[in-house]
Structure formats: structure tokens, C-alpha cells
Design an enzyme around this catalytic site. Structure first.
Site, PDB file in Angstrom:
ATOM      1  N   LYS A 111     -11.306  17.059  24.926  1.00  0.00           N
ATOM      2  CA  LYS A 111      -9.964  17.167  25.500  1.00  0.00           C
ATOM      3  C   LYS A 111      -9.368  15.801  25.806  1.00  0.00           C
ATOM      4  O   LYS A 111      -8.169  15.584  25.637  1.00  0.00           O
ATOM      5  CB  LYS A 111      -9.983  18.063  26.744  1.00  0.00           C
ATOM      6  CG  LYS A 111     -10.056  19.526  26.332  1.00  0.00           C
ATOM      7  CD  LYS A 111     -10.348  20.451  27.469  1.00  0.00           C
ATOM      8  CE  LYS A 111     -10.554  21.864  26.955  1.00  0.00           C
ATOM      9  NZ  LYS A 111     -11.332  22.689  27.882  1.00  0.00           N
ATOM     10  N   LYS A 194     -14.762  28.830  12.650  1.00  0.00           N
ATOM     11  CA  LYS A 194     -14.602  30.215  13.076  1.00  0.00           C
ATOM     12  C   LYS A 194     -13.149  30.526  13.422  1.00  0.00           C
ATOM     13  O   LYS A 194     -12.355  29.623  13.682  1.00  0.00           O
ATOM     14  CB  LYS A 194     -15.521  30.500  14.260  1.00  0.00           C
ATOM     15  CG  LYS A 194     -15.129  29.832  15.564  1.00  0.00           C
ATOM     16  CD  LYS A 194     -15.987  30.376  16.708  1.00  0.00           C
ATOM     17  CE  LYS A 194     -15.417  29.902  18.035  1.00  0.00           C
ATOM     18  NZ  LYS A 194     -16.146  30.384  19.192  1.00  0.00           N
ATOM     19  N   LYS A 197     -10.362  28.739  16.068  1.00  0.00           N
ATOM     20  CA  LYS A 197     -10.622  27.317  16.309  1.00  0.00           C
ATOM     21  C   LYS A 197      -9.367  26.478  16.103  1.00  0.00           C
ATOM     22  O   LYS A 197      -9.115  25.533  16.823  1.00  0.00           O
ATOM     23  CB  LYS A 197     -11.734  26.814  15.379  1.00  0.00           C
ATOM     24  CG  LYS A 197     -13.089  26.768  16.056  1.00  0.00           C
ATOM     25  CD  LYS A 197     -13.252  25.525  16.927  1.00  0.00           C
ATOM     26  CE  LYS A 197     -14.528  25.551  17.740  1.00  0.00           C
ATOM     27  NZ  LYS A 197     -14.411  25.106  19.107  1.00  0.00           N
TER      28      LYS A 197
END
Ligand code: TRP
Length: 329
Positions: A111, A194, A197
Site C-alpha cells: 500500500k 485470481k 486482484k
């Protein structure tokens, strides 16, 4: 009886990955365990969403949960911010968590890299809030994806640390729950990781037929079968994985045979895939809309769940306050 707790952030809709990877199994699990399902709206605040978006997001996710088979008579459904004990435990656990431990988590580093202008303290302590969510209900099992395993590890660490420091056995160490052989990893439509995402690689439970068809027809493929004995590309493997989840075995076999003898047309496979996805999701979509428009029912569900969640959290906090030494008078 074991206690299970599962949370989802209030941003974004539920997609096929959530449904086939988890929700469908929760619908069964709730018969065998005490289940808590909640919407993590406090966690969503790390990215500063608009207040007016919040309400409809929480309402739609709750409708999606219910439409996917979560039963308010069996499970406890609630919104994180309605259970103030979570915040109280969060403060206490923050005192037991070291800055270095939080700075080391992969999700925090990601992040910081993606949003260097918004590295707030809530982002750093995100795993502590998650630990509070779990420990306030003394959950035994937490169904989490790979990306959340490290957070669960921190939760276990904090449970141990609290118990040891105050010489109590208040918190069990929660385990990652997986559905064993039932667990299917649902790939995205962009040929890579996946579903969910990255933006645009997912099919959502609220997508209509046209949207689903468009998304599937645009899914990334390769330039054709590489010939006998060569490995299947990731993109095509993903399409077959999706097909095997939503289609009849005979249909999967049909395309598999065509792939093996080199006659496959990816357009046909995608058309079939889109149709079979719709067979699963369109009835759920209809149900989501019905529930979303039934304010009285949603209020009933959330009032009931909030009461149950608060009472469970209160019982834990009694023990916690006692252990910490707050009960002077
Ligand atoms: N962090 C989780 C996610 O992004 C959501 C979440 C918050 C959660 N608190 C939780 C999941 C507690 C399980 C248990 O998916």
C-alpha cells in the site's frame, strides 16, 4: 461448537471468486459452526471513501451475502462499526503491537508503494483492527485468502501475547480455515492472477447477462493450441478452470477434446462459458435486487445481527477488562 468469523471490506461488489471460493461453502458451514459474517466498513476508511457511497455499499454487500445463502437465523450478520467493542479492543491491542512488526507486513509495504501520499496510521495498524475483529468474538476459524494469512499470523501473535502478559486464557489462537477439497481458486479474466486482484478481471454477482457476455468474450486467450504434448497456456487454463466450475463435466470434456485435437475455437468456448456463468449468477442477481429493495427485511437482519454481535463482544470485553485491570470499582 467452533466459532467462524469472516469479513469483507465494504468497497467493491462480490464476484464469482467470492461466491465459488467462499460464500457457497459458508452457506453449508453455518449449519456446523457458529458463524459471524461482517462488513468491514472501518477498514474501508483507510482509503477515505465518500460518506454517501458508504450506505449503498454496505446495503448492497449485505444483500449479496443474503442472496448467496447466508441465513440470518443461523448466522450473525453485522457491520463492523456498529460494534464499538471492536474499537476498544483495537486500542488495547495497539499497545501490544510493535511498529516494526506492522511495517514488515507485505500488505502495508504494497500500500505504501501504491499510495505513497496516503500512508496513514490506520493503514499501518490495519492488521491490529483485523485482530480485534477476530479476537473480540474469540473465533477459532477464519476463512482467509493467501493475501490475508500474514494478518492472521499477527492475530495469533497478539492472542498469545495478551494471554501471556496478563496470565490468562482469554483468546484462542485462530486458525486459517480452508474448505479442503472444496476450495476452488477462481482465476480472473485477464490471464493472470485470481479474480478480484485487478480492476476489470472479475465477474460480479450483480452483472447482467450482457455485461457478463461482454466480459467473457473479451477474456485474454492465446494464439491457439500449441500442439500435442505442449503445455496449455495460463490464459486457457484459466478459462478451463472457470468452465469446470460452472459447466457440466460433459461440456468441459467436449472442449478439452477439441483443444487436444486442435479444432477448438476459443469464441465457442467463451460463448458456452458466458451462458453457464449466467445460469448460476442471474438467479442470484434477481435475489440480490429483491432483497436490496426490502428495507424492512434488511433492517430486521441487521438489528438481529448487531444485537448478537454486541452481546458476543461484550462477553469477551468483560474478560479483557478484568485481565487488564480496569475493574477497580
Ligand atoms: N482484511 C480483510 C480483506 O481485505 C477484511 C477483513 C477485515 C477481515 N477484518 C477481518 C477478514 C477479519 C477476516 C477476519 O479481505
Amino acid at each position: 461448537m467452533k466459532t467462524v468469523l469472516s469479513g469483507i471490506r465494504s468497497t467493491g461488489h462480490l464476484h464469482l471468486g467470492n461466491y465459488f471460493g467462499a460464500l457457497r461453502n459458508f452457506a453449508q458451514l453455518q449449519h456446523q459452526a457458529k458463524c459471524f459474517f461482517f462488513i468491514a466498513d472501518l477498514h474501508s476508511l483507510t482509503t477515505h471513501p465518500k460518506a454517501e457511497d458508504f450506505h449503498s455499499n454496505v446495503k448492497i454487500i449485505l444483500s449479496e451475502y443474503l442472496a448467496s445463502g447466508l441465513d440470518p437465523e443461523k448466522s450473525t450478520l453485522f457491520v463492523q462499526s456498529s460494534v464499538p467493542q471492536v474499537c476498544e479492543l483495537y486500542v488495547l491491542l495497539n499497545m501490544l503491537t510493535y511498529k516494526g512488526e506492522l511495517e514488515r507486513t507485505a500488505s502495508f509495504k504494497d500500500k505504501v508503494r501504491l499510495n505513497p501520499q496516503n500512508v496513514n496510521a490506520g493503514l499501518l495498524t490495519y492488521p491490529v483492527l483485523m485482530a480485534a475483529d477476530i479476537l473480540v468474538h474469540r473465533a477459532d476459524w477464519v476463512p482467509v485468502g493467501k493475501d490475508q494469512e500474514q494478518h492472521l499470523e499477527i492475530t495469533r501473535l497478539l492472542a498469545r501475547r495478551f494471554n501471556k502478559l496478563y496470565n490468562v486464557a482469554v483468546f484462542p489462537e485462530p486458525e486459517a480455515y480452508n474448505f479442503g477439497s472444496n476450495l476452488v481458486k477462481i482465476p480472473g479474466l485477464d490471464g493472470s492472477g485470481k479474480m478480484g486482484k485487478s480492476e476489470g478481471n472479475g465477474i460480479y454477482l450483480i452483472d447482467d447477462q450482457k455485461t457478463i457476455t461482454k466480459k467473457v468474450m473479451r477474456a485474454v486467450t492465446d494464439s491457439g493450441p500449441a500442439g500435442k504434448g505442449s503445455p496449455m497456456s495460463q490464459e486457457i487454463t484459466n478459462l478451463f478452470t472457470l468452465l469446470s466450475v460452472v459447466s457440466e463435466p460433459a461440456v468441459v470434456q467436449h472442449f478439452r477434446d477439441q483443444y487436444d485435437n486442435g479444432t477448438i475455437r476459443y469464441g465457442d468456448l467463451k460463448k458456452q462459458l458466458a451462458e453457464d456463468i449466467c445460469k448460476h449468477t442471474l438467479p442470484i442477481k434477481a435475489r440480490i435486487e429483491e432483497i436490496y429493495n426490502d428495507d424492512a427485511y434488511l433492517k430486521y437482519v441487521i438489528d438481529k445481527g448487531t444485537e448478537e454481535a454486541r452481546s458476543s463482544a461484550r462477553a469477551t470485553m468483560e474478560l479483557v477488562r478484568e485481565a487488564v485491570g480496569f475493574k477497580v470499582f
